[in-house]
Scaffold this motif. Structure first.
Motif, PDB file in Angstrom:
ATOM      1  N   GLN A 202       0.822  -1.210   0.000  1.00 16.56           N
ATOM      2  CA  GLN A 202       0.000   0.000   0.000  1.00 16.56           C
ATOM      3  C   GLN A 202       0.863   1.270   0.000  1.00 16.56           C
ATOM      4  O   GLN A 202       0.502   2.274  -0.606  1.00 16.56           O
ATOM      5  CB  GLN A 202      -0.916  -0.035   1.231  1.00 16.56           C
ATOM      6  N   THR A 206       0.668   5.078  -1.782  1.00 12.65           N
ATOM      7  CA  THR A 206       0.820   6.358  -1.085  1.00 12.65           C
ATOM      8  C   THR A 206       1.884   7.216  -1.765  1.00 12.65           C
ATOM      9  O   THR A 206       1.686   8.412  -1.981  1.00 12.65           O
ATOM     10  CB  THR A 206       1.228   6.129   0.391  1.00 12.65           C
ATOM     11  N   ALA A 209       0.592   8.598  -4.911  1.00 11.18           N
ATOM     12  CA  ALA A 209      -0.419   9.633  -4.625  1.00 11.18           C
ATOM     13  C   ALA A 209       0.220  10.933  -4.136  1.00 11.18           C
ATOM     14  O   ALA A 209      -0.378  11.997  -4.212  1.00 11.18           O
ATOM     15  CB  ALA A 209      -1.420   9.116  -3.594  1.00 11.18           C
ATOM     16  N   GLY A 211       2.651  12.247  -5.591  1.00 12.15           N
ATOM     17  CA  GLY A 211       3.072  12.958  -6.795  1.00 12.15           C
ATOM     18  C   GLY A 211       4.487  12.611  -7.224  1.00 12.15           C
ATOM     19  O   GLY A 211       5.056  13.290  -8.075  1.00 12.15           O
TER      20      GLY A 211
ATOM     21  N   LEU B  73      -4.864   6.079  -9.883  1.00 13.98           N
ATOM     22  CA  LEU B  73      -3.916   5.349  -9.041  1.00 13.98           C
ATOM     23  C   LEU B  73      -3.980   3.846  -9.246  1.00 13.98           C
ATOM     24  O   LEU B  73      -3.231   3.110  -8.622  1.00 13.98           O
ATOM     25  CB  LEU B  73      -4.161   5.681  -7.562  1.00 13.98           C
ATOM     26  N   GLU B  77      -2.183  -1.703 -16.184  1.00 13.81           N
ATOM     27  CA  GLU B  77      -2.292  -3.114 -16.576  1.00 13.81           C
ATOM     28  C   GLU B  77      -3.363  -3.837 -15.753  1.00 13.81           C
ATOM     29  O   GLU B  77      -3.747  -4.947 -16.071  1.00 13.81           O
ATOM     30  CB  GLU B  77      -0.945  -3.841 -16.479  1.00 13.81           C
ATOM     31  N   ARG B 102       1.145  14.279 -12.082  1.00 17.03           N
ATOM     32  CA  ARG B 102       1.994  14.244 -10.887  1.00 17.03           C
ATOM     33  C   ARG B 102       1.993  15.573 -10.153  1.00 17.03           C
ATOM     34  O   ARG B 102       2.179  15.626  -8.948  1.00 17.03           O
ATOM     35  CB  ARG B 102       3.431  13.880 -11.276  1.00 17.03           C
ATOM     36  N   ARG B 105      -1.293  15.398  -8.078  1.00 14.75           N
ATOM     37  CA  ARG B 105      -1.258  14.436  -6.974  1.00 14.75           C
ATOM     38  C   ARG B 105      -0.435  14.987  -5.818  1.00 14.75           C
ATOM     39  O   ARG B 105       0.704  15.383  -5.996  1.00 14.75           O
ATOM     40  CB  ARG B 105      -0.592  13.136  -7.422  1.00 14.75           C
ATOM     41  N   MET B 111      -4.612  12.259  -0.878  1.00 17.23           N
ATOM     42  CA  MET B 111      -5.423  11.087  -0.573  1.00 17.23           C
ATOM     43  C   MET B 111      -4.932  10.399   0.687  1.00 17.23           C
ATOM     44  O   MET B 111      -3.736  10.342   0.946  1.00 17.23           O
ATOM     45  CB  MET B 111      -5.345  10.126  -1.768  1.00 17.23           C
ATOM     46  N   PHE B 113      -5.716   6.671   3.055  1.00 12.86           N
ATOM     47  CA  PHE B 113      -6.207   5.329   2.759  1.00 12.86           C
ATOM     48  C   PHE B 113      -6.748   4.624   3.989  1.00 12.86           C
ATOM     49  O   PHE B 113      -6.598   5.071   5.119  1.00 12.86           O
ATOM     50  CB  PHE B 113      -5.090   4.505   2.131  1.00 12.86           C
ATOM     51  N   THR B 118      -0.293   0.007   6.804  1.00 13.34           N
ATOM     52  CA  THR B 118       0.523  -0.335   5.642  1.00 13.34           C
ATOM     53  C   THR B 118       0.704   0.835   4.676  1.00 13.34           C
ATOM     54  O   THR B 118       1.406   0.707   3.689  1.00 13.34           O
ATOM     55  CB  THR B 118      -0.110  -1.508   4.864  1.00 13.34           C
ATOM     56  N   SER B 119       0.074   1.987   4.986  1.00 12.58           N
ATOM     57  CA  SER B 119       0.130   3.096   4.035  1.00 12.58           C
ATOM     58  C   SER B 119       1.420   3.892   4.130  1.00 12.58           C
ATOM     59  O   SER B 119       1.733   4.667   3.237  1.00 12.58           O
ATOM     60  CB  SER B 119      -1.044   4.046   4.264  1.00 12.58           C
TER      61      SER B 119
END
Lengths: 305, 346
Positions: A202, A206, A209, A211, B73, B77, B102, B105, B111, B113, B118-119
């Motif tokens: 994950q 991040t 996200a 950038g 995000l 694929e 980019r 973002r 963002m 999560f 785990t982020s």
């Protein structure tokens, strides 16, 4: 971090004491040292002198303590082949081996990690297919054959590099690449697997996200997290290659410790064999220590255990 | 926040000032062994500046896919945006180059999560991870960024920010990590925050703290938020407007007060009934019979029809479109609850 390093350092003398004890036991188990040192035409005076010199008239525990004292002071006796202190012979060759192994590992690590990353990023696409195929081909190509091919092409035909021997950096190139080719496939595959696993995490999402560019995500976030199994693998190889790069050393007439050990075993040059085993052990123990420290620098979670 | 007056000026219909974000007919399809499978279909919504949009739905309803697709995000694929636009600041994010995207973002749209565990990158210090977006987008030097990190950690209610900066994620609790994620998201002062189930993985008291924090930051900073959640209670507390999703489609959009007063879609009604039962603590919980159909086995008509107590033959022909049923409200149902005058021309 300092505490961690000190705790790991404490293992070093313990490991080396253990190696010394095993070595001593094996030497005594393989028969009477007199038979090893002296040939069939020995005289009684020679036997008596050697018995005294090796302290064979003492009890085994006393012999072990004397042996430990000699080991600690670096006194392994005279080499039977070279007529100089065994430790000198071994240290010189060990230096050559460390140089070769370090160069090979550096080459293999840099190329292998980059190639493995390319495989992971382009999974199941052309670059992955090409690199994986080449890796398998390289793995199935024996060192003696690759070495000869390299000599034939770069030394004999192009005359860019010397065919063999030890001297400047140009002597190092061919043997180092030959040895690296042997390590490369494994490093590529380990990097590929580890990277693929990390890229599913994950925190990679991040990072995107935030950038960051693809390259920044790969090198700043993904690679450091994928590095641990690669560092461990490379650490293990140091031990294997220090004494085990015999084929490469032979082809390129590289004066490494592997060839010295094989020769000394056939020549029954016991002092050199003992010194060689111990020096290789020291290198392995130090390499493991370095790996532990590197892992803990890379991953702070390891410092906690 | 006074939802009753919000309704009169409902942002969905307030065309005069452009919304911060406008999503038009967004469809996303996943590549599978059996070809492309639609995960979300023709989703449209708007987020006005300074407002909170709650997107509610069960697992598999497409709410997270919607959130992730706004910033593209999901790796190409795995899934692709098959049609639609995401308008933000006069640009369609679905058509921007990766390089242009980019710059948005982390700077204009950030963002957070679901899984704070785990982020965060486990082997980088909290400070380094927090500095990164500011060094990247605002060109700050490390020292300047560090000062700002301290302020940010303070802003999100983390005590001893100087000490926390040098720590690693495993040394922080789940709630702390989510606060770090929020601080990171807000570091470049984005206009829009997408929060994908930000409290789902946290325990109940921590959930409430994180929501309080988000709400106070939202009003202090005038932030717009898209809050993805499966928890109607969270929406009731926090959002200005709601979009309910089911099987990849938006099935109802309304101001929060409206939807709780009178849900229009039978699915929304079913969800609210469960919440009401929970609050009344009556003996038996009601439930909605059946499960959400998988994306590759959707019925030809309304996806909810097989579970719907009000369904009839009109529901099985084709999926009902999301149509206005009253000012500021849309519903994708041929027989919406409580709106007998309305009959969709599906």
């Amino acid at each position: 971090m300092l505490k961690f390093t000190l705790r790991r350092l404490a293992y070093v003398p313990v490991s080396l004491l253990f190696v010394s004890a095993v070595l001593f036991t094996v030497l005594r188990l393989t028969g009477n040292p007199i038979d090893t040192y002296l040939d069939i035409n020995r005289t009684d005076e020679q036997v008596a002198a050697l018995t005294k010199r090796l302290h064979l008239d003492q009890s085994l525990p006393v012999q072990f303590l004397i042996y430990l004292k000699d080991v600690l002071s670096g006194d392994f006796g005279q080499s039977l082949q070279f007529g100089e202190p065994a430790i000198h012979v071994v240290l010189e060759r060990a230096g050559a081996s460390i140089q070769l192994v370090t160069a090979a590992l550096l080459i293999a690590a840099i190329i292998g990690i980059l190639a493995g990353m390319a495989c992971a990023v382009f999974k199941d696409k052309l670059p992955d297919f090409l690199i994986s195929t080449l890796a398998v081909a390289a793995q199935s190509m024996p060192s003696f054959w690759l070495g000869i091919l390299l000599i034939q092409f770069f030394a004999v035909q192009l005359r860019w590099l010397p065919t063999s021997g030890r001297g400047g950096w140009e002597n190092l190139v061919l043997p180092a690449f030959t040895l690296a080719a042997y390590l490369l496939p494994n490093i590529i595959l380990i990097t590929r697997t580890s990277m693929l696993e990390t890229l599913r995490e994950q925190f990679v999402v991040t990072a995107i996200a935030k950038g960051l560019s693809g390259r920044q995500v790969l090198f700043r976030h993904a690679l450091p997290n994928a590095l641990n199994p690669i560092i461990s693998f490379i650490g293990l190889q140091i031990g294997r290659l220090m004494g085990g790069a015999i084929i490469t050393e032979t082809i390129f007439a590289w004066p490494g410790i592997g060839r010295l050990m094989i020769g000394s075993i056939f020549q029954r040059d016991v002092p050199v064999v003992i010194a060689g085993v111990l020096i290789v052990s020291v290198v392995i123990v130090v390499a493991n220590l370095a790996v532990d420290i590197l892992l803990s620098i890379n991953d702070p979670r390891i410092r906690l255990d | 926040m006074t939802p009753a007056t919000d309704h009169e000026l409902s942002p969905v219909l307030r065309k005069q000032d452009a919304p911060l974000l406008r999503v038009e007919n967004l469809s996303v399809a996943f590549h599978t062994r059996n070809g492309l499978v639609r995960a979300i279909e023709e989703v449209s919504f708007e987020v006005p500046a300074g407002k909170v949009l709650g997107i509610v739905g069960e697992s598999g309803s497409g709410k997270s896919v919607t959130a992730l697709s706004l910033l593209r995000l999901i790796p190409s694929e795995i899934a692709e945006i098959s049609s639609g636009s995401v308008w933000f600041g006069g640009r369609d994010l679905t058509r921007l180059s990766e390089r242009e995207l980019r710059r948005i973002r982390g700077r204009e749209i950030a963002m957070i999560f679901q899984e704070p565990m785990t982020s965060l990158n486990p082997i980088a210090s909290v400070g380094a991870q927090l500095r990164e977006p500011m060094q990247l987008h605002l060109g700050m030097k490390a020292a300047e960024a560090s000062r700002r990190v301290e302020e940010l950690l303070d802003l999100v209610g983390i005590p001893q920010p100087r000490k926390r900066m040098t720590q690693y994620p495993h040394e922080l609790s789940g709630g702390m990590r989510q606060r770090v994620m929020i601080a990171m998201a807000l570091s470049c002062e984005p206009k829009l925050l997408i929060a994908d189930e930000p409290t789902t993985a946290l325990d109940v008291t921590t959930q409430a703290q994180i929501l309080d924090l988000l709400r106070s930051l939202q009003s202090r900073l005038g932030l717009s938020i898209i809050l993805i959640t499966h928890d109607l209670g969270v929406v009731a507390q926090f959002a200005d407007n709601v979009q309910v999703m089911y099987a990849g489609r938006a099935i109802e959009q309304a101001a929060v007060a409206e939807i709780f007063r009178q849900p229009a879609h039978p699915y929304t009604e079913g969800l609210l009934k469960i919440v009401a039962d929970l609050e009344a603590e009556c003996g038996r919980l009601s439930s909605i019979e059946g499960t959400v159909p998988a994306p590759h086995e959707l019925p030809p008509g309304c996806a909810f029809a097989p579970r719907c107590p009000r369904s009839d033959t009109a529901c099985t022909a084709s999926p009902p479109p999301l149509s206005p049923i009253s000012p500021g409200r849309r519903c994708a149902c041929v027989r919406p609850v409580g709106f007998p005058q309305f009959r969709a021309s599906a």
